[in-house]
Design a protein around this motif. Structure first.
Motif, short mmCIF file in Angstrom:
data_model
loop_
_atom_site.label_atom_id
_atom_site.label_comp_id
_atom_site.label_asym_id
_atom_site.label_seq_id
_atom_site.Cartn_x
_atom_site.Cartn_y
_atom_site.Cartn_z
N ASP A 61 -30.51 15.68 22.99
CA ASP A 61 -29.61 16.20 23.30
C ASP A 61 -27.93 15.52 23.25
O ASP A 61 -27.40 16.09 22.60
N LEU A 62 -27.86 15.05 24.39
CA LEU A 62 -26.95 14.02 24.83
C LEU A 62 -26.48 13.23 24.17
O LEU A 62 -24.63 14.15 24.17
N LEU A 63 -26.89 12.77 22.53
CA LEU A 63 -26.19 12.06 22.46
C LEU A 63 -25.37 12.33 21.59
O LEU A 63 -24.50 12.43 21.29
N ASP A 64 -25.62 14.11 20.99
CA ASP A 64 -25.71 15.26 19.47
C ASP A 64 -23.82 15.31 20.86
O ASP A 64 -23.06 15.42 19.82
N LEU A 65 -24.32 16.03 21.75
CA LEU A 65 -23.44 16.57 22.30
C LEU A 65 -22.10 15.51 22.90
O LEU A 65 -20.90 15.84 22.43
N LEU A 66 -21.95 13.88 22.87
CA LEU A 66 -21.47 12.60 23.10
C LEU A 66 -20.57 13.19 22.38
O LEU A 66 -19.54 12.21 22.13
N ASP A 67 -21.32 13.28 20.41
CA ASP A 67 -20.42 12.79 19.27
C ASP A 67 -19.07 14.51 19.64
O ASP A 67 -19.47 14.60 18.47
N SER A 68 -19.41 15.29 20.12
CA SER A 68 -19.13 16.37 19.69
C SER A 68 -17.71 16.90 20.24
O SER A 68 -17.79 16.15 22.01
N GLU A 69 -16.94 16.69 20.05
CA GLU A 69 -15.75 16.86 21.03
C GLU A 69 -15.18 18.76 21.08
O GLU A 69 -14.35 19.13 22.21
N ALA A 70 -16.22 19.65 21.24
CA ALA A 70 -16.21 21.08 20.74
C ALA A 70 -16.93 21.28 22.79
O ALA A 70 -17.46 21.17 23.13
N ASP B 10 -18.94 23.09 25.10
CA ASP B 10 -20.08 23.51 25.79
C ASP B 10 -20.69 24.48 26.72
O ASP B 10 -20.78 24.50 27.83
N ALA B 11 -20.36 25.51 26.68
CA ALA B 11 -20.61 26.45 27.90
C ALA B 11 -21.73 26.13 28.95
O ALA B 11 -21.53 26.82 30.19
N SER B 12 -23.04 25.85 28.02
CA SER B 12 -24.30 25.89 28.90
C SER B 12 -23.83 23.94 29.56
O SER B 12 -25.09 23.89 30.53
N VAL B 13 -22.79 23.41 29.45
CA VAL B 13 -22.51 22.00 29.66
C VAL B 13 -21.73 21.77 30.94
O VAL B 13 -20.37 22.04 30.49
N PRO B 14 -21.49 21.83 31.88
CA PRO B 14 -20.24 22.10 33.36
C PRO B 14 -19.87 21.03 32.74
O PRO B 14 -19.16 20.33 33.85
N VAL B 15 -19.24 20.17 31.85
CA VAL B 15 -18.65 19.06 31.79
C VAL B 15 -17.34 19.02 30.45
O VAL B 15 -18.36 19.28 29.13
N PRO B 16 -16.44 19.02 30.93
CA PRO B 16 -15.53 19.09 29.64
C PRO B 16 -15.71 17.55 28.46
O PRO B 16 -16.31 16.96 29.10
N PRO B 17 -15.37 18.35 27.21
CA PRO B 17 -15.28 16.92 26.36
C PRO B 17 -14.25 16.19 26.59
O PRO B 17 -15.02 14.63 26.47
N GLU B 18 -13.45 15.86 27.32
CA GLU B 18 -12.02 15.52 27.76
C GLU B 18 -13.03 14.35 28.92
O GLU B 18 -13.47 13.13 28.90
N VAL B 19 -14.21 14.53 29.87
CA VAL B 19 -14.73 13.62 30.57
C VAL B 19 -15.96 13.68 30.38
O VAL B 19 -15.94 12.33 30.58
N ARG B 20 -16.25 13.75 29.09
CA ARG B 20 -17.40 13.61 28.45
C ARG B 20 -17.07 11.52 28.10
O ARG B 20 -18.53 10.86 27.99
N GLY B 21 -16.56 12.06 26.86
CA GLY B 21 -15.41 11.15 26.69
C GLY B 21 -15.03 9.97 27.47
O GLY B 21 -15.25 8.92 27.03
#
Length: 468
Positions: free
Chosen positions: A270-279, A281-292
């Motif tokens: 699920d983490l890898l799927d999340l990393l591929d997404s730029e949207a 996710d309310a269930s994840v307290p880390v915004p897309p730009e920080v994940r990137g």
């Protein structure tokens, strides 16, 4: 001062005493004698050369983006203040402006530049100069031609900065290609002055989510390659370049560690799927730009396996990254093995330069006397053996004489030089040396090449010294 350098230094003083013109030669050669060994980093495009250079220097100074500066050789050496110059093909130098340590633009076209000279106040490169190179098999014919021009084909300034380097670190992926090995051979290094690096170890095999840990898989594969490539490299080390650069350049922050720890509850797939997404996710307290940013710093392996460690803070996470990176092992080999043989190679090059000088100078007899004294100096005996090893590697790499020379150069103890176990007694060492001297005498009766004939003379003398 090590004994070999001391002997060469005395020889240069003797050379300078012959006459004023030879004093200039002695000063020029002496500058090379006392400068740190130069290690050239070579490999294919996108092999991770500049990333590794950044990790070894400890600062993000080597360009990794698709800039014009990545198409030319860059020489990094310790020095203050931090500055950069472009050395042009005609030998002139042009200052280069840097922004936060990066070269943003060249003062002229890359085709007019022999190499970039960079000075950085860094203790990490105090003992060796690093030379970053353009990639092999680049995307255009122009870049491919430039790479060969810079490293092999021409222009004395560039050859001085690269081909005349003292050792090489060769980066490749799972298996070196034939053209890479052929290119490496052209540089003129021996297996003792060439280190193989299996790059991107954190993504090896099936990657971060594979059944087998990629770092363990890479280490096992590196050992296999080291045995298979022993006629090309001294050994092969696995290195995770991205983890190395992040952990050694101070890029990681406490905020990064907190953000990574916040992802600890997400399943790996699920983490890898999340990393591929730029949207968001309310269930994840880390915004897309920080994940990137985390992906850029740690890659998939670092993000998946570093989350639990990140809960202990940035220092603990950074220590883990260092341990995973392979850089501590690489630094050890650079300092205790590659650097040593780089010094031996440089000493041999200096002796050969003095030998050539004797052919063109009126004081040839006095210069030859200095060279002959150097070749008989016990402090330089390993250098003489190394010269003959180089000649035999070209003439007959599979000859038993070549194997004997390599062991004599590579092993530090008398027992090791003779192929005996470390606990061998003095009498056993003496007996084995006498037996090998008899073998060398027998081999000398029917030599195959001039290189072998000359090498056996030195082997006989060496075994005699060991027997004594």
């Amino acid at each position: 001062m090590d004994p070999a350098r001391a002997s060469l230094d005395r020889a240069l003083h003797a050379l300078a005493a012959i006459g004023p013109d030879l004093a200039a030669h002695a000063n020029r050669i002496g500058a090379r004698l006392w400068s740190p060994p130069r290690i050239v980093i070579v490999g294919r495009l996108k092999a991770g050369k500049s990333t590794l250079v950044n990790a070894l220097i400890g600062a993000p100074v080597a360009e990794t983006a698709a800039l014009e500066a990545t198409h030319v050789v860059s020489v990094y050496q310790d020095g203050a203040p931090a500055r950069a110059e472009a050395v042009l093909l005609d030998g002139t130098r042009r200052p280069i402006e840097t922004v936060r340590g990066h070269v943003t633009a060249l003062p002229v076209s890359a085709d007019q530049v022999a190499y970039l000279q960079r000075w950085l106040p860094s203790a990490a490169i105090r003992d060796h100069t690093l030379i970053d190179t353009p990639g092999l098999a680049t995307l255009t014919a122009e870049n491919e031609a430039r790479t060969h021009r810079v490293l092999i084909d021409g222009f004395e300034q560039t050859r001085t900065a690269s081909v005349d380097a003292d050792a090489a670190v060769f980066l490749f992926d799972s298996t070196p290609r034939a053209d890479e090995i052929a290119f490496l051979k052209k540089l003129g290094f021996t297996p003792l002055t060439t280190l193989g690096v299996l790059s991107r170890a954190d993504g090896f095999g099936e990657g971060a989510l594979g059944v087998r840990d990629p770092l363990e898989h890479a280490a096992a594969h590196a050992a296999v390659l080291a045995a298979r490539m022993q006629d090309t490299v001294m050994t092969v080390l696995p290195v995770a370049g991205l983890l190395a650069e992040t952990s050694h350049t101070g890029a990681l922050t406490e905020a990064d560690a907190r953000a990574l720890a916040a992802l600890s509850g997400v399943e790996p797939f699920d983490l890898l799927d999340l990393l591929d997404s730029e949207a968001p996710d309310a269930s994840v307290p880390v915004p897309p730009e920080v994940r990137g940013r985390l992906v850029d710093l740690l890659g998939e392996y670092g993000m998946i396996h570093g989350r639990a460690i990140a809960a202990r803070g940035a220092a603990a996470l950074n220590d883990w990254l260092v341990a995973c990176s392979g850089v501590p092992q690489l630094r050890s080999v650079l300092a205790h093995h590659l650097g040593v043989f780089a010094g031996v190679q440089r000493a041999g090059q200096i002796i050969r330069e003095l030998d050539l000088l004797a052919y063109s100078h009126p004081a040839r007899d006095r210069i030859r006397g200095i060279v002959d004294q150097l070749r008989m100096d016990p402090a330089l005996h390993t250098v003489v053996l190394f010269e003959h090893l180089q000649a035999m590697l070209e003439a007959d790499p599979v000859s038993p004489v070549t194997g004997e020379l390599r062991r004599l150069v590579e092993q530090p103890t008398p027992a090791g030089k003779l192929g005996l176990p470390p606990h061998a007694t003095v009498d056993q060492v003496r007996a084995e040396a006498i037996e090998k001297r008899s073998w060398a005498h027998a081999q000398a009766l029917s030599t195959m090449t001039a290189a072998e004939d000359a090498a056996l003379v030195v082997l006989i003398r060496t075994y005699g010294l060991l027997a004594a």
